[in-house]
Motif scaffolding. Structure first.
Motif, PDB file in Angstrom:
ATOM      1  N   THR A   1       5.684   5.321  -0.631  1.00  0.00           N
ATOM      2  CA  THR A   1       6.568   4.159  -0.651  1.00  0.00           C
ATOM      3  C   THR A   1       7.975   4.559  -0.222  1.00  0.00           C
ATOM      4  O   THR A   1       8.390   5.709  -0.407  1.00  0.00           O
ATOM      5  CB  THR A   1       6.635   3.528  -2.050  1.00  0.00           C
ATOM      6  N   TYR A   2       8.687   3.617   0.369  1.00  0.00           N
ATOM      7  CA  TYR A   2      10.088   3.799   0.741  1.00  0.00           C
ATOM      8  C   TYR A   2      10.865   2.581   0.268  1.00  0.00           C
ATOM      9  O   TYR A   2      10.345   1.470   0.244  1.00  0.00           O
ATOM     10  CB  TYR A   2      10.254   3.920   2.254  1.00  0.00           C
ATOM     11  N   TYR A   3      12.131   2.818  -0.073  1.00  0.00           N
ATOM     12  CA  TYR A   3      12.982   1.743  -0.558  1.00  0.00           C
ATOM     13  C   TYR A   3      14.349   1.803   0.100  1.00  0.00           C
ATOM     14  O   TYR A   3      14.860   2.877   0.429  1.00  0.00           O
ATOM     15  CB  TYR A   3      13.168   1.839  -2.069  1.00  0.00           C
ATOM     16  N   ALA A   4      14.948   0.636   0.248  1.00  0.00           N
ATOM     17  CA  ALA A   4      16.351   0.596   0.632  1.00  0.00           C
ATOM     18  C   ALA A   4      17.187   1.124  -0.526  1.00  0.00           C
ATOM     19  O   ALA A   4      16.825   0.966  -1.699  1.00  0.00           O
ATOM     20  CB  ALA A   4      16.756  -0.840   0.963  1.00  0.00           C
ATOM     21  N   ASP A   5      18.297   1.740  -0.208  1.00  0.00           N
ATOM     22  CA  ASP A   5      19.161   2.288  -1.261  1.00  0.00           C
ATOM     23  C   ASP A   5      19.600   1.210  -2.238  1.00  0.00           C
ATOM     24  O   ASP A   5      19.782   1.465  -3.430  1.00  0.00           O
ATOM     25  CB  ASP A   5      20.391   2.949  -0.633  1.00  0.00           C
ATOM     26  N   SER A   6      19.755  -0.006  -1.740  1.00  0.00           N
ATOM     27  CA  SER A   6      20.253  -1.102  -2.572  1.00  0.00           C
ATOM     28  C   SER A   6      19.278  -1.525  -3.667  1.00  0.00           C
ATOM     29  O   SER A   6      19.687  -2.172  -4.638  1.00  0.00           O
ATOM     30  CB  SER A   6      20.606  -2.306  -1.698  1.00  0.00           C
ATOM     31  N   VAL A   7      17.997  -1.178  -3.512  1.00  0.00           N
ATOM     32  CA  VAL A   7      17.002  -1.597  -4.504  1.00  0.00           C
ATOM     33  C   VAL A   7      16.327  -0.418  -5.188  1.00  0.00           C
ATOM     34  O   VAL A   7      15.570  -0.608  -6.147  1.00  0.00           O
ATOM     35  CB  VAL A   7      15.928  -2.511  -3.877  1.00  0.00           C
ATOM     36  N   LYS A   8      16.592   0.792  -4.716  1.00  0.00           N
ATOM     37  CA  LYS A   8      15.928   1.967  -5.254  1.00  0.00           C
ATOM     38  C   LYS A   8      16.214   2.105  -6.738  1.00  0.00           C
ATOM     39  O   LYS A   8      17.348   1.958  -7.187  1.00  0.00           O
ATOM     40  CB  LYS A   8      16.406   3.206  -4.493  1.00  0.00           C
ATOM     41  N   GLY A   9      15.158   2.359  -7.499  1.00  0.00           N
ATOM     42  CA  GLY A   9      15.297   2.495  -8.941  1.00  0.00           C
ATOM     43  C   GLY A   9      15.169   1.194  -9.702  1.00  0.00           C
ATOM     44  O   GLY A   9      15.017   1.195 -10.924  1.00  0.00           O
ATOM     45  N   ARG A  10      15.215   0.075  -8.979  1.00  0.00           N
ATOM     46  CA  ARG A  10      15.088  -1.238  -9.628  1.00  0.00           C
ATOM     47  C   ARG A  10      13.835  -1.986  -9.161  1.00  0.00           C
ATOM     48  O   ARG A  10      13.242  -2.740  -9.932  1.00  0.00           O
ATOM     49  CB  ARG A  10      16.314  -2.101  -9.325  1.00  0.00           C
ATOM     50  N   PHE A  11      13.465  -1.800  -7.921  1.00  0.00           N
ATOM     51  CA  PHE A  11      12.295  -2.480  -7.356  1.00  0.00           C
ATOM     52  C   PHE A  11      11.146  -1.485  -7.203  1.00  0.00           C
ATOM     53  O   PHE A  11      11.358  -0.292  -6.972  1.00  0.00           O
ATOM     54  CB  PHE A  11      12.619  -3.050  -5.974  1.00  0.00           C
ATOM     55  N   SER A  12       9.928  -2.020  -7.289  1.00  0.00           N
ATOM     56  CA  SER A  12       8.751  -1.188  -7.103  1.00  0.00           C
ATOM     57  C   SER A  12       7.715  -1.959  -6.292  1.00  0.00           C
ATOM     58  O   SER A  12       7.325  -3.076  -6.667  1.00  0.00           O
ATOM     59  CB  SER A  12       8.169  -0.797  -8.457  1.00  0.00           C
ATOM     60  N   ILE A  13       7.267  -1.366  -5.191  1.00  0.00           N
ATOM     61  CA  ILE A  13       6.249  -1.989  -4.356  1.00  0.00           C
ATOM     62  C   ILE A  13       4.901  -1.361  -4.671  1.00  0.00           C
ATOM     63  O   ILE A  13       4.799  -0.146  -4.907  1.00  0.00           O
ATOM     64  CB  ILE A  13       6.603  -1.835  -2.856  1.00  0.00           C
TER      65      ILE A  13
ATOM     66  N   ASN B   1      -5.723  -3.128  -2.675  1.00  0.00           N
ATOM     67  CA  ASN B   1      -6.532  -3.388  -1.488  1.00  0.00           C
ATOM     68  C   ASN B   1      -7.832  -4.132  -1.805  1.00  0.00           C
ATOM     69  O   ASN B   1      -8.447  -4.707  -0.911  1.00  0.00           O
ATOM     70  CB  ASN B   1      -6.836  -2.086  -0.753  1.00  0.00           C
ATOM     71  N   THR B   2      -8.240  -4.131  -3.069  1.00  0.00           N
ATOM     72  CA  THR B   2      -9.437  -4.888  -3.449  1.00  0.00           C
ATOM     73  C   THR B   2      -9.130  -6.380  -3.554  1.00  0.00           C
ATOM     74  O   THR B   2     -10.034  -7.209  -3.490  1.00  0.00           O
ATOM     75  CB  THR B   2      -9.996  -4.404  -4.784  1.00  0.00           C
ATOM     76  N   LYS B   3      -7.834  -6.691  -3.732  1.00  0.00           N
ATOM     77  CA  LYS B   3      -7.421  -8.093  -3.847  1.00  0.00           C
ATOM     78  C   LYS B   3      -6.622  -8.562  -2.633  1.00  0.00           C
ATOM     79  O   LYS B   3      -6.120  -9.688  -2.620  1.00  0.00           O
ATOM     80  CB  LYS B   3      -6.583  -8.287  -5.108  1.00  0.00           C
ATOM     81  N   ASN B   4      -6.478  -7.689  -1.643  1.00  0.00           N
ATOM     82  CA  ASN B   4      -5.705  -8.041  -0.438  1.00  0.00           C
ATOM     83  C   ASN B   4      -4.312  -8.533  -0.799  1.00  0.00           C
ATOM     84  O   ASN B   4      -3.819  -9.528  -0.238  1.00  0.00           O
ATOM     85  CB  ASN B   4      -6.428  -9.115   0.384  1.00  0.00           C
ATOM     86  N   THR B   5      -3.663  -7.842  -1.716  1.00  0.00           N
ATOM     87  CA  THR B   5      -2.376  -8.302  -2.216  1.00  0.00           C
ATOM     88  C   THR B   5      -1.386  -7.147  -2.318  1.00  0.00           C
ATOM     89  O   THR B   5      -1.754  -6.042  -2.730  1.00  0.00           O
ATOM     90  CB  THR B   5      -2.533  -8.978  -3.591  1.00  0.00           C
ATOM     91  N   VAL B   6      -0.148  -7.431  -1.952  1.00  0.00           N
ATOM     92  CA  VAL B   6       0.946  -6.495  -2.148  1.00  0.00           C
ATOM     93  C   VAL B   6       1.951  -7.146  -3.087  1.00  0.00           C
ATOM     94  O   VAL B   6       2.134  -8.368  -3.067  1.00  0.00           O
ATOM     95  CB  VAL B   6       1.598  -6.095  -0.800  1.00  0.00           C
ATOM     96  N   TYR B   7       2.575  -6.334  -3.918  1.00  0.00           N
ATOM     97  CA  TYR B   7       3.481  -6.829  -4.949  1.00  0.00           C
ATOM     98  C   TYR B   7       4.868  -6.206  -4.780  1.00  0.00           C
ATOM     99  O   TYR B   7       5.011  -5.108  -4.246  1.00  0.00           O
ATOM    100  CB  TYR B   7       2.954  -6.480  -6.332  1.00  0.00           C
ATOM    101  N   LEU B   8       5.852  -6.911  -5.290  1.00  0.00           N
ATOM    102  CA  LEU B   8       7.188  -6.356  -5.402  1.00  0.00           C
ATOM    103  C   LEU B   8       7.695  -6.683  -6.804  1.00  0.00           C
ATOM    104  O   LEU B   8       8.014  -7.829  -7.101  1.00  0.00           O
ATOM    105  CB  LEU B   8       8.134  -6.913  -4.343  1.00  0.00           C
ATOM    106  N   GLN B   9       7.724  -5.669  -7.651  1.00  0.00           N
ATOM    107  CA  GLN B   9       8.272  -5.827  -8.991  1.00  0.00           C
ATOM    108  C   GLN B   9       9.769  -5.598  -8.919  1.00  0.00           C
ATOM    109  O   GLN B   9      10.214  -4.540  -8.463  1.00  0.00           O
ATOM    110  CB  GLN B   9       7.641  -4.826  -9.950  1.00  0.00           C
TER     111      GLN B   9
END
Length: 124
Positions: free
Chosen positions: A58-70, A74-82
């Protein structure tokens, strides 16, 4: 081809959390690098996070690093952003995007398919 539909946006107070979901159509979801971007009013679309095919990198922008999690399922064909510890400056329309393997970096130009976006508003 893949079609993407985001959900989970809304209004939240500063310091709160939201989880965005992006459901993909088709049986080739696992073949795409997935990313999240955001666009605030009057600003260009900017990279937020990106996840590899298996989810292991995973990679994050500096502005969200430490706060967001991607993450992805693949079994549900879904990507999340916490999104945790949200700030008013996180207010934007959030888009998920899919890129072919070998692409899918931090540039929007790397991505072939886009969802319609979901609004996230963080009040102070």
């Amino acid at each position: 081809q893949v079609q993407l539909v985001e959900s989970g946006g809304g209004l939240v107070q500063a310091g709160g959390s939201l989880r965005l979901s992006c459901a993909a159509s088709g049986r080739t979801f696992r073949s795409y690098v997935m990313g999240w971007f955001r666009q605030a009013p009057g600003k260009e679309r900017e990279f937020a996070a990106r996840i590899s095919l298996s989810g292991g990198i995973t990679y994050y922008a500096d502005s969200v690093k430490g706060r967001f999690s991607i993450s992805r399922d693949n079994t549900k064909n879904t990507v999340y952003l916490q999104m945790n510890s949200l700030k008013p400056e996180d207010t934007a329309v959030y888009y998920c995007a899919a890129a072919s393997p070998g692409a899918g970096g931090r540039s929007a130009d790397d991505y072939n398919y886009w969802g319609q976006g979901t609004q996230v508003t963080v009040s102070s």
